[in-house]
Design a protein around this motif. Structure first.
Motif, PDB file in Angstrom:
ATOM      1  N   ALA A  40     -16.352 125.463 -96.930  1.00 43.96           N
ATOM      2  CA  ALA A  40     -15.506 126.210 -95.989  1.00 43.96           C
ATOM      3  C   ALA A  40     -16.244 127.428 -95.456  1.00 43.96           C
ATOM      4  O   ALA A  40     -16.134 127.761 -94.271  1.00 43.96           O
ATOM      5  CB  ALA A  40     -14.205 126.630 -96.681  1.00 43.96           C
ATOM      6  N   GLU A  41     -17.030 128.083 -96.313  1.00 45.60           N
ATOM      7  CA  GLU A  41     -17.798 129.252 -95.869  1.00 45.60           C
ATOM      8  C   GLU A  41     -18.870 128.838 -94.865  1.00 45.60           C
ATOM      9  O   GLU A  41     -19.089 129.514 -93.857  1.00 45.60           O
ATOM     10  CB  GLU A  41     -18.443 129.946 -97.069  1.00 45.60           C
ATOM     11  CG  GLU A  41     -19.135 131.233 -96.705  1.00 45.60           C
ATOM     12  CD  GLU A  41     -19.711 131.968 -97.910  1.00 45.60           C
ATOM     13  OE1 GLU A  41     -20.340 133.011 -97.686  1.00 45.60           O
ATOM     14  OE2 GLU A  41     -19.542 131.497 -99.041  1.00 45.60           O
ATOM     15  N   ILE A  42     -19.533 127.711 -95.113  1.00 38.89           N
ATOM     16  CA  ILE A  42     -20.545 127.204 -94.170  1.00 38.89           C
ATOM     17  C   ILE A  42     -19.899 126.893 -92.826  1.00 38.89           C
ATOM     18  O   ILE A  42     -20.428 127.241 -91.764  1.00 38.89           O
ATOM     19  CB  ILE A  42     -21.265 125.961 -94.738  1.00 38.89           C
ATOM     20  CG1 ILE A  42     -22.192 126.373 -95.880  1.00 38.89           C
ATOM     21  CG2 ILE A  42     -22.046 125.233 -93.654  1.00 38.89           C
ATOM     22  CD1 ILE A  42     -22.836 125.215 -96.613  1.00 38.89           C
ATOM     23  N   GLU A  43     -18.745 126.233 -92.845  1.00 44.31           N
ATOM     24  CA  GLU A  43     -18.063 125.898 -91.595  1.00 44.31           C
ATOM     25  C   GLU A  43     -17.624 127.150 -90.845  1.00 44.31           C
ATOM     26  O   GLU A  43     -17.718 127.213 -89.626  1.00 44.31           O
ATOM     27  CB  GLU A  43     -16.875 124.987 -91.882  1.00 44.31           C
ATOM     28  CG  GLU A  43     -17.289 123.590 -92.301  1.00 44.31           C
ATOM     29  CD  GLU A  43     -16.124 122.710 -92.720  1.00 44.31           C
ATOM     30  OE1 GLU A  43     -14.966 123.176 -92.674  1.00 44.31           O
ATOM     31  OE2 GLU A  43     -16.384 121.566 -93.098  1.00 44.31           O
ATOM     32  N   ALA A  44     -17.163 128.152 -91.576  1.00 47.42           N
ATOM     33  CA  ALA A  44     -16.738 129.405 -90.927  1.00 47.42           C
ATOM     34  C   ALA A  44     -17.925 130.116 -90.293  1.00 47.42           C
ATOM     35  O   ALA A  44     -17.821 130.633 -89.168  1.00 47.42           O
ATOM     36  CB  ALA A  44     -16.059 130.315 -91.944  1.00 47.42           C
ATOM     37  N   LEU A  45     -19.055 130.146 -90.983  1.00 47.65           N
ATOM     38  CA  LEU A  45     -20.238 130.789 -90.417  1.00 47.65           C
ATOM     39  C   LEU A  45     -20.794 129.983 -89.245  1.00 47.65           C
ATOM     40  O   LEU A  45     -21.273 130.554 -88.266  1.00 47.65           O
ATOM     41  CB  LEU A  45     -21.310 130.971 -91.490  1.00 47.65           C
ATOM     42  CG  LEU A  45     -21.016 132.044 -92.536  1.00 47.65           C
ATOM     43  CD1 LEU A  45     -22.036 131.980 -93.662  1.00 47.65           C
ATOM     44  CD2 LEU A  45     -20.998 133.420 -91.901  1.00 47.65           C
ATOM     45  N   SER A  46     -20.720 128.670 -89.331  1.00 48.00           N
ATOM     46  CA  SER A  46     -21.214 127.831 -88.235  1.00 48.00           C
ATOM     47  C   SER A  46     -20.385 127.996 -86.973  1.00 48.00           C
ATOM     48  O   SER A  46     -20.877 127.796 -85.861  1.00 48.00           O
ATOM     49  CB  SER A  46     -21.208 126.358 -88.659  1.00 48.00           C
ATOM     50  OG  SER A  46     -22.115 126.146 -89.714  1.00 48.00           O
ATOM     51  N   ALA A  47     -19.115 128.351 -87.149  1.00 50.69           N
ATOM     52  CA  ALA A  47     -18.237 128.533 -85.994  1.00 50.69           C
ATOM     53  C   ALA A  47     -18.514 129.846 -85.265  1.00 50.69           C
ATOM     54  O   ALA A  47     -18.101 130.023 -84.124  1.00 50.69           O
ATOM     55  CB  ALA A  47     -16.773 128.487 -86.439  1.00 50.69           C
TER      56      ALA A  47
END
Length: 74
Positions: A40-47
């Motif tokens: 979830a942290e990776i997806e949030a940073l990727s966004a």
């Protein structure tokens, strides 16, 4: 009063394989939850935009390294 002491911890594991199975299952669930949180942290940073990442001092190609920085040193 009587006190009984034993130093043989292997015996207790062999006597109760159900406890060992429960411990293994709990360990797996903790690892799964940790992985899901990091995803979830990776997806949030990727966004985030490149400008937002730059404000954090982070490049897009280093997101995974940033998220898993406590697990290994590169």
């Amino acid at each position: 009063m009587a006190t009984i002491s034993t130093n043989n911890t292997k015996t207790s594991t062999i006597r109760n394989p159900l406890a060992a199975l429960g411990a293994a299952l709990l360990n797996w669930m903790e690892n799964y939850a940790d992985t899901k949180t990091r995803r979830a942290e990776i997806e949030a940073l990727s966004a985030k935009t490149d400008a937002e990442l730059a404000e954090m001092g982070l490049r897009r190609d280093r997101i995974a390294h940033y998220v898993f920085r406590d697990l290994y040193y590169v």
